[in-house]
Design a protein around this motif. Structure first.
Motif, PDB file in Angstrom:
ATOM      1  N   UNK A  68       0.907  -1.109  -0.226  1.00  0.00           N
ATOM      2  CA  UNK A  68      -0.057  -0.154   0.015  1.00  0.00           C
ATOM      3  C   UNK A  68       0.821   1.426  -0.042  1.00  0.00           C
ATOM      4  N   UNK A  69       1.935   1.135   0.683  1.00  0.00           N
ATOM      5  CA  UNK A  69       2.954   2.528   0.762  1.00  0.00           C
ATOM      6  C   UNK A  69       3.415   2.473  -0.601  1.00  0.00           C
ATOM      7  N   UNK A  70       3.774   1.554  -1.389  1.00  0.00           N
ATOM      8  CA  UNK A  70       4.307   1.652  -2.764  1.00  0.00           C
ATOM      9  C   UNK A  70       3.432   2.203  -3.553  1.00  0.00           C
ATOM     10  N   UNK A  71       1.955   1.770  -3.559  1.00  0.00           N
ATOM     11  CA  UNK A  71       1.013   2.371  -4.260  1.00  0.00           C
ATOM     12  C   UNK A  71       0.734   3.647  -4.141  1.00  0.00           C
ATOM     13  N   UNK A  72       0.929   4.345  -3.102  1.00  0.00           N
ATOM     14  CA  UNK A  72       0.773   5.678  -3.081  1.00  0.00           C
ATOM     15  C   UNK A  72       2.048   6.736  -3.603  1.00  0.00           C
ATOM     16  N   UNK A  73       3.074   6.141  -3.700  1.00  0.00           N
ATOM     17  CA  UNK A  73       4.290   6.840  -4.514  1.00  0.00           C
ATOM     18  C   UNK A  73       4.457   6.614  -5.853  1.00  0.00           C
ATOM     19  N   UNK A  74       4.066   5.393  -6.358  1.00  0.00           N
ATOM     20  CA  UNK A  74       4.426   5.150  -7.818  1.00  0.00           C
ATOM     21  C   UNK A  74       3.506   5.991  -8.865  1.00  0.00           C
ATOM     22  N   UNK A  75       3.804   5.679 -10.278  1.00  0.00           N
ATOM     23  CA  UNK A  75       3.274   6.036 -11.236  1.00  0.00           C
ATOM     24  C   UNK A  75       1.973   5.653 -11.276  1.00  0.00           C
ATOM     25  N   UNK A  76       1.073   6.280 -11.818  1.00  0.00           N
ATOM     26  CA  UNK A  76      -0.429   5.881 -12.098  1.00  0.00           C
ATOM     27  C   UNK A  76      -0.582   4.574 -12.710  1.00  0.00           C
ATOM     28  N   UNK A  77       0.189   4.652 -13.957  1.00  0.00           N
ATOM     29  CA  UNK A  77       0.248   3.462 -14.792  1.00  0.00           C
ATOM     30  C   UNK A  77       0.925   2.028 -14.205  1.00  0.00           C
ATOM     31  N   UNK A  78       1.880   2.600 -13.428  1.00  0.00           N
ATOM     32  CA  UNK A  78       2.399   1.037 -12.504  1.00  0.00           C
ATOM     33  C   UNK A  78       1.489   0.487 -11.488  1.00  0.00           C
ATOM     34  N   UNK A  79       0.593   1.673 -10.942  1.00  0.00           N
ATOM     35  CA  UNK A  79      -0.513   1.166  -9.892  1.00  0.00           C
ATOM     36  C   UNK A  79      -1.320   0.364 -10.426  1.00  0.00           C
ATOM     37  N   UNK A  80      -1.578   0.484 -11.686  1.00  0.00           N
ATOM     38  CA  UNK A  80      -2.889  -0.202 -12.370  1.00  0.00           C
ATOM     39  C   UNK A  80      -2.153  -1.688 -12.986  1.00  0.00           C
ATOM     40  N   UNK A  81      -1.126  -1.583 -13.599  1.00  0.00           N
ATOM     41  CA  UNK A  81      -0.516  -2.770 -14.241  1.00  0.00           C
ATOM     42  C   UNK A  81       0.364  -3.616 -13.027  1.00  0.00           C
ATOM     43  N   UNK A  82       0.722  -3.279 -12.043  1.00  0.00           N
ATOM     44  CA  UNK A  82       1.316  -4.032 -11.203  1.00  0.00           C
ATOM     45  C   UNK A  82       0.350  -5.255 -10.474  1.00  0.00           C
ATOM     46  N   UNK A  83      -1.004  -4.981 -10.386  1.00  0.00           N
ATOM     47  CA  UNK A  83      -1.973  -6.075 -10.050  1.00  0.00           C
ATOM     48  C   UNK A  83      -1.765  -7.314 -10.694  1.00  0.00           C
ATOM     49  N   UNK A  84      -1.716  -7.102 -12.013  1.00  0.00           N
ATOM     50  CA  UNK A  84      -1.269  -8.480 -12.690  1.00  0.00           C
ATOM     51  C   UNK A  84       0.019  -9.385 -12.203  1.00  0.00           C
TER      52      UNK A  84
END
Length: 227
Positions: A177-193
């Motif tokens: 969750x901490x990483x998700x608040x600081x990373x790029x929006x595109x990475x937040x969506x695609x990292x879920x895969x």
């Protein structure tokens, strides 16, 4: 006659004979109805020099031999000429570029465990799924870009965890969750895969909820697509 002589000088072996593999290339260029174009290509392009080097090697001319050269427009143009003349078989160039990109991305990782993890994900998950969807057709550039984007998101997550001294196996949900608040929006969506794949394979305890896709379930016509 000038073109025939130049072609023989270019690709003949030490005995002066044309290698059987390059016979289609020779016949196609020697019999062209646009000799001026061929002569200009032989005189001005760097591709003939590359072909001369490859033809002089012991191993047969192949896509792999071209892949080992530094990537450039000249190499890709030479490849297209060899395919067009029947010297090399046609292949899925977009998918081949994706495979080379994946190999370079994995080689850039300094951690052997991360290399193995990314290889499993990029090759046996992302690329394998793309191949199954293609069902024998050639990949498009947009499909390859999408695959690269998904893999880049996995790399970004691993880098973000490593910066905190963590791995995918040792991180907890709060770290994600901490990483998700600081990373790029595109990475937040695609990292879920990547996270969901890792959890299915018992490589992590992290959870990443999937977002339901609202796109069409089948082929739609142009008017419906615009709507």
């Amino acid at each position: 006659c000038t073109i025939q002589r130049k072609l023989r000088d270019l690709i003949s072996d030490e005995t002066g004979d044309l290698p059987p593999q390059l016979q289609p290339f020779y016949q196609a260029l020697a019999g062209t109805d646009r000799p001026g174009t061929v002569e200009a290509w032989l005189h001005n392009s760097a591709a003939p020099a590359i072909l001369r080097t490859l033809a002089g090697r012991a191993q047969p001319l192949s896509h792999n031999a071209l892949d080992e050269l530094p990537p450039s427009k000249t190499v890709e143009h030479l490849r297209s000429v060899l395919v067009a003349t029947g010297t090399l078989a046609a292949r899925d160039e977009q998918l081949a570029r994706l495979e080379r990109w994946i190999a370079a991305a994995i080689a850039d990782r300094g951690n052997p465990d991360e290399q193995q993890l990314l290889h499993r994900y990029a090759v046996w998950q992302v690329t394998r799924r793309l191949r199954s969807r293609l069902n024998g057709a050639h990949a498009t550039r947009s499909q390859v870009v999408a695959a690269q984007r998904i893999i880049k998101a996995a790399v970004a997550l691993l880098d973000g965890l490593a910066a905190r001294g963590l791995t995918l196996a040792t991180a907890n949900q709060g770290d994600l969750e901490a990483w998700l608040t600081t990373t790029q929006a595109g990475h937040r969506a695609d990292a879920g895969n990547f996270v969901r794949w890792a959890k299915r394979n018992k490589l992590t305890r992290l959870d990443f909820a999937a977002v339901r896709w609202g796109g069409p379930s089948g082929v739609i016509d142009t008017e419906t697509r615009w709507q």
